[in-house]
Write a protein that holds these residues in place. Structure first.
Motif, PDB file in Angstrom:
ATOM      1  N   ALA A  64      17.209 -56.006 141.823  1.00 15.92           N
ATOM      2  CA  ALA A  64      16.128 -55.733 140.870  1.00 15.92           C
ATOM      3  C   ALA A  64      15.278 -54.563 141.352  1.00 15.92           C
ATOM      4  O   ALA A  64      14.905 -53.684 140.561  1.00 15.92           O
ATOM      5  N   GLU A  65      14.988 -54.520 142.645  1.00 17.27           N
ATOM      6  CA  GLU A  65      14.181 -53.430 143.192  1.00 17.27           C
ATOM      7  C   GLU A  65      14.936 -52.096 143.137  1.00 17.27           C
ATOM      8  O   GLU A  65      14.341 -51.053 142.850  1.00 17.27           O
ATOM      9  N   GLU A  66      16.231 -52.124 143.406  1.00 15.41           N
ATOM     10  CA  GLU A  66      17.034 -50.900 143.325  1.00 15.41           C
ATOM     11  C   GLU A  66      17.048 -50.357 141.896  1.00 15.41           C
ATOM     12  O   GLU A  66      16.981 -49.143 141.674  1.00 15.41           O
ATOM     13  N   SER A  67      17.149 -51.256 140.929  1.00  9.68           N
ATOM     14  CA  SER A  67      17.188 -50.847 139.528  1.00  9.68           C
ATOM     15  C   SER A  67      15.843 -50.274 139.080  1.00  9.68           C
ATOM     16  O   SER A  67      15.804 -49.354 138.257  1.00  9.68           O
ATOM     17  N   ILE A  68      14.763 -50.805 139.615  1.00  4.70           N
ATOM     18  CA  ILE A  68      13.441 -50.259 139.294  1.00  4.70           C
ATOM     19  C   ILE A  68      13.334 -48.824 139.799  1.00  4.70           C
ATOM     20  O   ILE A  68      12.816 -47.946 139.102  1.00  4.70           O
ATOM     21  N   PHE A  69      13.845 -48.572 140.998  1.00  4.50           N
ATOM     22  CA  PHE A  69      13.810 -47.206 141.520  1.00  4.50           C
ATOM     23  C   PHE A  69      14.643 -46.278 140.642  1.00  4.50           C
ATOM     24  O   PHE A  69      14.248 -45.134 140.383  1.00  4.50           O
TER      25      PHE A  69
END
Length: 514
Positions: free
Chosen positions: A214-219
């Motif tokens: 989820a954090e990678e996708s936000i970036f």
């Protein structure tokens, strides 16, 4: 139709030609300037320097007086101001706080955060902050946190590192170890549940993997025009599909914990095992405390509110600590003199204790030099390398730059930590002494200069808790083990919303003989 197609083809060809020319020019420059090209804006040099964006941003901000206006391709609406100027930070974060907000686009881009403390503005933000501030100040919470960390270090972290050091020549990714440790730790503190990520077989835990995705996708959403990721989201393709699947998995985990906790509390209340109104000595997790406050205020049950609060607490207390610990150990391991001074301080204060041991909250407060080393690691490698805001009404920053509603204002914390005008000629050095006064006390830098814990009314509520956790973990590991980086050249920052190491932190562990 043909008449319309010809101009469109010409326009596309022209834009591509300009981009390729600009990209070629950018590659040929030793230090590419921030040039605003026709149609494509500043995209070529950003694209070319994306893998080294933190160092690049620090360089061009310094060359532009610490503040620069940037413009993206004409069709993307990617315009705004980037700054590392402490005076601008003070103006935005404190003096004119009410005029600068996260904004609707921020909430869209950070969709998994929901309506928690990091994404909300105005009354919702004030409610979240007031509630969490109240919970953190409970007399039982600090003791509960100390107990969780102590147990996890003693029963999981130390045994794992001990087993690694017994395997001669064995290499371990210390960042992965800390990632697992902090996930277990935050699960216990927030949810009262231990997923046991940190064990010698390094198990794959679905919730932990989903949270990382989820954090990678936000970036990813920050690297492409809004129209691109929104289209991918509607079509459920590429990175946006990964985001949806990851959020579904992690939400199932959170809602399951919430349901179990509600059921557990109902059973305890029926058996009169707790007094939610008066039992301040009952050490409980934050989810239990949130549910109690919900009942006490006679509010309608809201699993969504609890989910959003939990997710935001995970972000605050998991990856930021992983980042801080990883960079701290990298810097200490590559600076033997600093390491020896930390060990000397520990020995002077607690050398009489038998190994292995874990210091208490009151004990780690005596470790001033270690505190300085942690501050230096946070200065040079801030866990959140960029912060963003937008103006409610037009304003002029102290630097003279105009800001407008809906236009992004980006702070580079990484650049601020490497500015010689703020930190002096030795700004690039890892020097814990800069945080220690002549009398041996801790030197406190203004938050608008040392921006790692945010500034103004949004200053991090968990600042003191974070220092306590990092000190307890660092002191225990350093006293018991030697940490040796395998390949210093492989240690580089990754591209994410949290500043972790791209290839991890590969180290060899040896038994400490003191």
């Amino acid at each position: 139709m043909v008449i319309l197609t010809i101009p469109l083809a010409v326009a596309v060809t022209l834009i591509l030609t300009i981009f390729l020319y600009a990209f070629h020019q950018t590659k040929s420059m030793k230090t590419p300037a921030f040039i605003n090209w026709p149609f494509i804006g500043m995209l070529p040099q950003i694209f070319w320097n994306l893998s080294n964006i933190h160092e690049y941003s620090a360089h061009f901000l310094k060359s532009k007086g610490c503040t620069v206006e940037f413009i993206g391709p004409w069709f993307t609406n990617m315009e705004g101001v980037m700054t590392s100027d402490p005076i601008n930070v003070h103006h935005i974060m404190s003096k004119s706080f009410d005029n600068f907000v996260k904004g609707d686009l921020f909430r869209e881009m950070f969709e998994p955060f929901g309506e928690g403390i990091f994404t909300t503005d105005s009354d919702k933000w004030k409610y979240n902050r007031t509630l969490l501030q109240f919970l953190f100040k409970q007399r039982s919470f600090e003791a509960f946190q100390e107990k969780i960390i102590h147990n996890k270090v003693e029963k999981s972290l130390i045994p794992l590192l001990n087993q690694v050091q017994q395997q001669k020549g064995s290499v371990v990714d210390l960042q992965d170890v800390f990632n697992r440790f902090t996930f277990d730790n935050i699960c216990l503190i927030v949810l009262g549940h231990d997923p046991n990520c940190l064990s010698i077989d390094f198990p794959e835990v679905a919730a932990e993997k989903a949270f990382n995705q989820a954090e990678e996708s936000i970036f990813y959403r920050h690297t492409v025009p809004v129209c691109v990721w929104k289209l991918q989201s509607r079509l459920q393709i590429g990175e946006e599909r990964k985001m949806t699947e990851a959020c579904k998995t992690f939400d199932q985990f959170l809602f399951s914990c919430i349901a179990s906790k509600r059921e557990e509390l109902v059973k305890k209340c029926n058996k009169n095992e707790i007094d939610a109104e008066s039992d301040e000595t009952n050490h409980v997790d934050l989810l239990t405390m949130l549910i109690r406050e919900e009942k006490k205020n006679k509010e309608k049950d809201s699993d969504k509110f609890l989910r959003d609060a939990a997710f935001n607490l995970f972000v605050a207390g998991r990856d930021t600590l992983t980042s801080a610990l990883s960079w701290l150990f990298y810097l200490v391991a590559t600076h033997p003199l600093v390491e020896s001074k930390i060990l000397e301080e520990i020995k002077e204060n607690f050398g009489h204790k038998e190994k292995p041991w874990i210091l208490s909250i009151d004990e780690v407060k005596k470790l001033v030099y270690l505190h300085g080393a942690i501050c230096e690691a946070l200065r040079l490698f801030p866990p959140i390398p960029f912060e963003r805001k937008e103006a409610v009404t037009p304003d002029i920053l102290p630097s003279g730059h105009h800001v407008y509603p809906k236009k992004m204002i980006l702070f580079s914390l990484y650049a601020m930590g490497r500015d010689k005008d703020i930190w002096g000629e030795d700004y690039s050095e890892f020097k814990p002494e800069r945080w220690i006064s002549e009398r041996g006390g801790i030197v406190y830098a203004p938050s608008y200069k040392f921006f790692s814990f945010n500034a103004g009314p949004r200053t991090c509520l968990g600042r003191d808790l974070a220092f306590i956790q990092v000190k307890m973990i660092a002191a225990s590991v350093l006293w018991n083990f030697g940490v040796h980086v395998v390949d210093v050249n492989q240690v580089t920052p990754n591209l994410s919303i949290v500043l972790l190491m791209k290839h991890g932190l590969k180290v060899k562990i040896t038994k400490r003989e003191i």
